[in-house]
Write a protein that holds these residues in place. Structure first.
Motif, short mmCIF file in Angstrom:
data_model
loop_
_atom_site.label_atom_id
_atom_site.label_comp_id
_atom_site.label_asym_id
_atom_site.label_seq_id
_atom_site.Cartn_x
_atom_site.Cartn_y
_atom_site.Cartn_z
N ALA A 23 46.20 43.86 40.71
CA ALA A 23 45.28 43.25 39.76
C ALA A 23 44.40 42.22 40.44
CB ALA A 23 46.08 42.61 38.62
N ALA A 24 44.99 41.47 41.36
CA ALA A 24 44.20 40.44 42.04
C ALA A 24 43.16 41.05 42.96
CB ALA A 24 45.14 39.53 42.84
N LEU A 25 43.48 42.20 43.56
CA LEU A 25 42.56 42.84 44.49
C LEU A 25 41.59 43.78 43.80
CD1 LEU A 25 45.06 43.69 47.36
CD2 LEU A 25 43.37 41.86 47.33
N GLY A 26 41.75 43.96 42.48
CA GLY A 26 40.86 44.86 41.78
C GLY A 26 41.21 46.31 41.98
N VAL A 27 42.47 46.62 42.27
CA VAL A 27 42.89 48.01 42.44
C VAL A 27 43.28 48.54 41.07
CG1 VAL A 27 44.55 49.55 43.51
CG2 VAL A 27 43.70 47.58 44.76
N SER A 28 42.52 49.52 40.58
CA SER A 28 42.75 50.02 39.24
C SER A 28 43.94 50.96 39.22
CB SER A 28 41.50 50.75 38.74
OG SER A 28 40.41 49.87 38.69
N PRO A 29 44.69 50.99 38.11
CA PRO A 29 45.81 51.90 38.00
C PRO A 29 45.33 53.34 37.94
CG PRO A 29 45.37 50.87 35.90
CD PRO A 29 44.49 50.19 36.91
N ALA A 30 46.19 54.26 38.36
CA ALA A 30 45.75 55.64 38.51
C ALA A 30 46.05 56.50 37.30
CB ALA A 30 46.42 56.25 39.75
N ARG A 31 47.11 56.26 36.58
CA ARG A 31 47.50 57.20 35.54
C ARG A 31 47.75 56.46 34.23
NH1 ARG A 31 48.98 61.88 38.22
NH2 ARG A 31 50.01 62.75 36.42
N ALA A 32 47.34 57.11 33.15
CA ALA A 32 47.67 56.69 31.80
C ALA A 32 47.06 55.34 31.43
CB ALA A 32 49.19 56.64 31.60
N GLU A 33 46.23 54.75 32.27
CA GLU A 33 45.59 53.50 31.94
C GLU A 33 44.13 53.56 32.36
OE1 GLU A 33 47.51 49.93 33.18
OE2 GLU A 33 49.51 50.76 32.96
N ARG A 34 43.35 52.72 31.73
CA ARG A 34 41.94 52.65 32.08
C ARG A 34 41.76 51.69 33.25
NH1 ARG A 34 38.64 54.85 28.09
NH2 ARG A 34 39.75 55.50 26.23
N PRO A 35 40.61 51.77 33.91
CA PRO A 35 40.40 50.89 35.07
C PRO A 35 40.37 49.43 34.66
CG PRO A 35 38.38 52.03 34.46
CD PRO A 35 39.46 52.67 33.67
N LEU A 36 40.77 48.59 35.59
CA LEU A 36 40.79 47.15 35.35
C LEU A 36 39.40 46.56 35.62
CD1 LEU A 36 44.13 46.25 37.17
CD2 LEU A 36 43.78 46.56 34.72
N ILE A 37 39.04 45.57 34.85
CA ILE A 37 37.77 44.87 35.02
C ILE A 37 38.06 43.40 35.27
CG2 ILE A 37 35.55 44.26 34.02
CD1 ILE A 37 35.75 47.19 34.51
N ASP A 38 37.61 42.90 36.39
CA ASP A 38 37.77 41.49 36.73
C ASP A 38 36.38 40.90 37.00
OD1 ASP A 38 38.41 38.98 37.59
OD2 ASP A 38 39.45 39.61 39.41
N PRO A 39 35.79 40.21 36.02
CA PRO A 39 34.43 39.68 36.21
C PRO A 39 34.30 38.77 37.43
CG PRO A 39 35.11 39.50 33.91
CD PRO A 39 36.34 39.90 34.69
N ALA A 40 35.40 38.19 37.88
CA ALA A 40 35.33 37.28 39.02
C ALA A 40 34.96 38.02 40.31
CB ALA A 40 36.66 36.56 39.20
N GLN A 41 35.08 39.34 40.32
CA GLN A 41 34.78 40.10 41.53
C GLN A 41 33.32 40.56 41.60
OE1 GLN A 41 37.70 42.82 43.14
NE2 GLN A 41 39.12 42.31 41.52
N LEU A 42 32.49 40.10 40.67
CA LEU A 42 31.07 40.46 40.71
C LEU A 42 30.44 39.97 42.00
CD1 LEU A 42 28.50 41.49 39.21
CD2 LEU A 42 28.23 39.15 38.36
N PRO A 43 29.77 40.86 42.75
CA PRO A 43 29.12 40.41 43.99
C PRO A 43 28.06 39.35 43.71
CG PRO A 43 29.23 42.80 43.90
CD PRO A 43 29.61 42.31 42.54
N PRO A 44 27.96 38.35 44.55
CA PRO A 44 26.92 37.33 44.34
C PRO A 44 25.54 37.91 44.63
CG PRO A 44 28.01 36.98 46.43
CD PRO A 44 28.77 38.08 45.75
#
Length: 462
Positions: A23-44
């Motif tokens: 979750a901290a690295l923005g690695v989305s789960p692969a199965r049965a879940e939707r991708p994770l969204i972390d607004p803090a990882q928006l490129p400057p």
């Protein structure tokens, strides 16, 4: 309860750490879940440029020129964009093409350089013969005697070169050290540069973004696409930009396994369970993801299915602007002849053109409302939705003109006044007191009995 063994506890702790780390690295789960969204990882915000030094390794692709047809190409007849043009031609819309660059062409007079993440350019150099064709399907102007034109011929194109198969990193590292992020090009370009390109397109004023590129990974390990998800959310939710992306093509080195279709025996099954291949940015909810159909409306055999597919458009045997000269092209030349313009890459720009037409005619709609309108006016399959064509083949005229009632939103329930909680009743110690008193009396009686029995026992001794 059976106590946990030490190794079981260790495994549980390591699993929890892994989940939190992903979750901290923005690695989305692969199965049965939707991708994770972390607004803090928006490129400057930053000026477009490659992340590493690059160099051209191969010769530029050679487009296959074709004659300019007097009639509308077969693949585009079903969409009938010309029926919309008396109402709107997409004027005032800036469509960002995040691709391999767009070469200047007489029929793209509104072309704007948006930057280059591949080399030291401005985005107006298409060495791969891909981005120019994509841009032409969106906004190529009409011309006398030509049956070909883009779906929104009065829209302008903002070209951002984000990937190229003929450029590579100037790097001597082993291959295993270079594969930290999924790539959307055999040469140069990955999900991080794509996220940066989306940020640049949004900040440059784009109202629609077309991404005819995809990074595919097999399920099982997650996708390190956190910055890309944050960039999509920034575009759609914060800056009101429609993002259109290709669903992906089967084959190649990444998109190898097809995802399952709808099971007629389990029509209500969750389509997010059990898919085999993840395609990003296609799988993000806020993206309008486009699959491919043939000219007769049947799903293309190469189109990657998935629970994230929203709509479809023709994507086989296309014709568009040539990146070499002022004419048209229908593919690229290879060792085995002509490689035709075929793929979801060429279905997506047709939907991006529809989005530009809707935005031009209905500027009051938000990006999500534009997406909803395009989905609800599409020619739906019998089951209403399926993972190959989504809600169906888009209908440009219906998307622009139909009366579409926005999807109802659940109203918040009115709050109900409640009385303050009653004070807790005073504790009833009577049972306890009775038990204690009884115990004391029994102890006293026993003590008296013992005391009285001592003289009697003495008398009875000889």
């Amino acid at each position: 309860m059976t106590p946990r063994r030490p190794h079981t506890i260790v495994v549980a702790v390591l699993t929890a750490v892994a989940v939190l780390s992903n979750a901290a690295l923005g690695v989305s789960p692969a199965r049965a879940e939707r991708p994770l969204i972390d607004p803090a990882q928006l490129p400057p915000p930053s000026a477009p440029a490659p992340l590493e030094p690059t160099e051209q390794k191969n010769a530029c692709a050679l487009p296959s020129g074709t004659t300019d047809p007097q009639e509308v190409p077969t693949a585009l007849k079903a969409l009938d964009f010309a029926s919309v043009w008396p109402i709107t031609r997409g004027a005032g819309q800036l469509v960002a093409v995040i691709d391999t660059g767009v070469t200047a062409h007489p029929r793209l007079p509104g072309l704007i350089p948006g930057g280059d993440y591949v080399s030291a350019g401005d985005g107006l150099f298409d060495c791969d013969a891909h981005g120019t064709m994509v841009a032409g399907l969106i906004a190529a102007q009409t011309a006398p005697g030509s049956g070909f034109a883009g779906g929104a011929p009065d829209a302008r194109i903002l070209s951002i070169r984000q990937s190229s198969n003929v450029f590579q990193i100037v790097d001597n590292r082993p291959d295993e050290e270079k594969a930290a992020e999924p790539e959307n090009a055999a040469g140069y370009g990955n999900v991080r540069t794509m996220a940066m390109a989306i940020r640049t397109a949004v900040d440059s004023g784009a109202s629609v973004i077309n991404i005819s590129e995809v990074a595919c990974v097999p399920t099982g390990g997650g996708v390190p696409d956190g910055p890309l998800g944050a960039a999509v959310q920034y575009a759609v939710r914060e800056r009101n930009v429609v993002v259109v992306a290709a669903a992906g093509n089967l084959g190649g080195s990444a998109c190898q396994a097809q995802n399952p279709r709808t099971d007629p025996l389990r029509p209500d099954a969750d389509p997010w369970n059990g898919f085999a291949t993840i395609a990003t940015p296609a799988w993000f909810d806020d993206v309008l993801t486009v699959g491919s159909v043939e000219s007769d409306g049947t799903p293309s055999s190469f189109s990657l299915a998935g629970p994230w597919v929203d709509v479809a458009a023709p994507g086989s045997n296309m014709t568009s602007l040539s990146p070499s000269g002022s004419g048209l092209a229908n593919g690229t030349r290879g060792n085995d002849g002509v490689n035709p313009m075929t793929g979801t890459s060429f279905a997506a720009p047709l939907v991006a053109a529809v989005a530009a037409l809707v935005r031009a005619h209905r500027p009051e709609l938000t990006a999500l409302e534009v997406v909803d309108r395009i989905q609800r006016t599409a020619h739906a399959p019998a089951e209403g939705w399926n993972p190959l064509v989504g809600h169906g083949v888009v209908d440009p005229l219906a998307a622009v003109t139909d009366l579409v009632v926005p999807a109802p939103r659940a109203a918040p329930a009115d709050s109900v006044a409640m009385r303050a909680p009653l004070p807790p009743p005073a504790p009833d110690h009577r049972p306890r007191n009775a038990a204690v008193t009884g115990s004391v009396l029994v102890a006293v009686i026993l003590a008296l009995g013992l005391a009285l029995s001592i003289p009697l026992r003495r008398r009875g001794r000889p």
